[in-house]
Scaffold this active site. Sequence first.
Site, PDB file in Angstrom:
ATOM      1  N   ARG A 183      -8.990   7.303   4.928  1.00 12.39           N
ATOM      2  CA  ARG A 183      -9.772   8.223   5.109  1.00 12.39           C
ATOM      3  C   ARG A 183      -9.458   9.415   5.393  1.00 12.39           C
ATOM      4  NH1 ARG A 183     -11.409  11.837   9.104  1.00 12.39           N
ATOM      5  NH2 ARG A 183     -10.490  10.347  10.636  1.00 12.39           N
ATOM      6  N   ASP A 184      -8.634   9.463   6.537  1.00 12.71           N
ATOM      7  CA  ASP A 184      -7.916  11.006   6.761  1.00 12.71           C
ATOM      8  C   ASP A 184      -7.127  11.488   6.253  1.00 12.71           C
ATOM      9  OD1 ASP A 184      -8.165  12.981   8.665  1.00 12.71           O
ATOM     10  OD2 ASP A 184      -6.701  12.101  10.097  1.00 12.71           O
ATOM     11  N   CYS A 200      -3.261  19.974   7.966  1.00 10.49           N
ATOM     12  CA  CYS A 200      -4.090  20.701   8.901  1.00 10.49           C
ATOM     13  C   CYS A 200      -4.759  22.095   8.341  1.00 10.49           C
ATOM     14  CB  CYS A 200      -2.977  21.051  10.114  1.00 10.49           C
ATOM     15  SG  CYS A 200      -3.977  22.416  11.085  1.00 10.49           S
ATOM     16  N   ASN A 224      -0.779  13.636   9.305  1.00  7.86           N
ATOM     17  CA  ASN A 224      -0.441  12.856  10.323  1.00  7.86           C
ATOM     18  C   ASN A 224       0.808  12.022  10.366  1.00  7.86           C
ATOM     19  OD1 ASN A 224      -3.624  11.789  11.090  1.00  7.86           O
ATOM     20  ND2 ASN A 224      -3.749  12.468   9.047  1.00  7.86           N
ATOM     21  N   HIS A 241      -0.983  14.512  14.871  1.00  8.72           N
ATOM     22  CA  HIS A 241      -0.369  15.020  13.565  1.00  8.72           C
ATOM     23  C   HIS A 241       0.985  15.495  13.847  1.00  8.72           C
ATOM     24  CE1 HIS A 241      -4.024  15.632  10.902  1.00  8.72           C
ATOM     25  NE2 HIS A 241      -4.561  14.856  12.032  1.00  8.72           N
ATOM     26  N   HIS A 292      -4.197   9.740  18.553  1.00  5.32           N
ATOM     27  CA  HIS A 292      -4.108  10.136  16.929  1.00  5.32           C
ATOM     28  C   HIS A 292      -3.345  11.813  16.766  1.00  5.32           C
ATOM     29  CE1 HIS A 292      -6.055  10.957  13.061  1.00  5.32           C
ATOM     30  NE2 HIS A 292      -5.841  12.130  13.226  1.00  5.32           N
TER      31      HIS A 292
END
Lengths: 316, 316
Positions: free
Chosen positions: A24-25, A249, A258, A218, A216
């Site tokens: 997903r991310d 980002c 991430n 980055h 979570h």
Amino acid sequence: MLTTELEKDLKWPSSIVVSEVGPRDGLQNEKTMFTVEQKISLIERSVEAGAKIIEIGSFVSPKAIPQMADTDEVARRMKRVDGVEYRVLVTNLRGLERAEAAGIKKAKLTVSASRAHSLSNLNRTPEEVLRGFAECAEYAATHGITLSGAISTAFGCSMEGKVPIEQVITAINGFREIGVKELSLSDTTGMAHPQQVYAYSARVKEQFPDITWNLHFHNTRGMGLANVMAGMMAGIGRYDACFAGLGGCPFAPGASGNIATEDLIHMCHEMGIDTGYDLDKMISIGKYVQEVLGKDTSSFVLKAGKSSDIVKVQNK
Amino acid sequence: MLTTELEKDLKWPSSIVVSEVGPRDGLQNEKTMFTVEQKISLIERSVEAGAKIIEIGSFVSPKAIPQMADTDEVARRMKRVDGVEYRVLVTNLRGLERAEAAGIKKAKLTVSASRAHSLSNLNRTPEEVLRGFAECAEYAATHGITLSGAISTAFGCSMEGKVPIEQVITAINGFREIGVKELSLSDTTGMAHPQQVYAYSARVKEQFPDITWNLHFHNTRGMGLANVMAGMMAGIGRYDACFAGLGGCPFAPGASGNIATEDLIHMCHEMGIDTGYDLDKMISIGKYVQEVLGKDTSSFVLKAGKSSDIVKVQNK
């Protein structure tokens, strides 16, 4: 004092849970469109490598995020392993209905702790977004779906700057009001630093002991793994990560994504912290992702190899 | 418990010393040859930005490291500021004589904790290398030069694997026998991890309290800043860093270099830890280095900007 005594002093956990959010991310941030088959392969291989929680996609507007338009098909066709949590991101009731139709039992709702970020992304305040989740909670309860919540820009916002913990707590309370028991603090913009992570983590963990906490990060400014350390020292046991370190980002083009799953589990295993993952299998998944993308990503271990790789060097 | 109380719990230092090693450890790894003028500019600008210790070059064989062949001229022509330590790396008496001729008052000797690494680089065991330093100590004492020592591969070696602390302590004792009072543990291959850094740092600090300790990390596997955190928690107050994050690992081509000065001081300043540096000035030095090299480097802050940079985003 012996080394072993010193090691104990820092109270590292003996194990942590690493959720793979790459499907997903990670993929939603890439121009390359992965096929359904490729996504299913990444999900199944990640589970085989040890992922117990995997974010397989999102049910959001296909116009806004075309990379996730086929999450229904991915969810229906992927092989499911008992005991593994296959999670999706949803933003509203419509998304939750799609999750239900695809047989998904875990959905994540997200709200921004930053007002400016929320207005910019959704044209709604965080409070308005949270109020909108009430109907999701009702639907989830009657359809056997468990909800988790993610609080984005929980540490900093590129538009607002540092985000005070009070704004985070407002979002936490919004989620608690609709019965959510599992929450993630997300450093969406890569602005968190270890002292802040420790302070925010310790605070929310103490103030809301009934919540299962997740972090979570980055690696935008190189502090990703340092922030994990700070989280671990504050007693947080769950972390998101993304194969190959995908996930940029939007406010810092070219910046790192991430924290890479392989980098995180490599550090943990070196430190004697169990993750349940097979590192070699995750490295091979990361390399496959790079192959499909045709480019290097921000993963370190994919470039440098594991610390335990022994290199034979000829004498000069 | 209040957030502020929690913050205190982790015992971050209120300040650390960051030594700029870019002119030596950074530039020696680049194919691009910097001119004497460019080197002097980098040194003078770094000092103006706040560097109190700067490694300006090395007096070693120009055949082995051609990038450092002009260190004599750099040392003679650079402007010196009172109170700043201008340090060079030397490997033997000949190097120390060159340092003396160039008016340098601080020299660093280096030995590998790994036997294989030492044999591969110098064709001598660590013990042989250390014995060779006795004449350097004698010369330094009679010429007003202070020596420091660096122990390379102090955590891991690409050929030997994890380096046991006993080998590090052998090197420490070798340096102590010749009167060295300032030592650095260097993670030459980027294999150190936070638990090991904490354990080794706490151990050497406790066993050798008369030594001033420094740590030197590469970000090869993404753990650079996490390792600094571990060092800080063990009470180590000095760290090397390199502008723009130059300085690769010869055993892992394409891997990241030293931790970038701008990344380290960015993290520290975010955490409220004083470094004495002007971050904006260091960022501008890093950008200049990238310009001369004509490429991006492994610095994060040069790519992503500071956390405090506010971005204006148009509503969608």
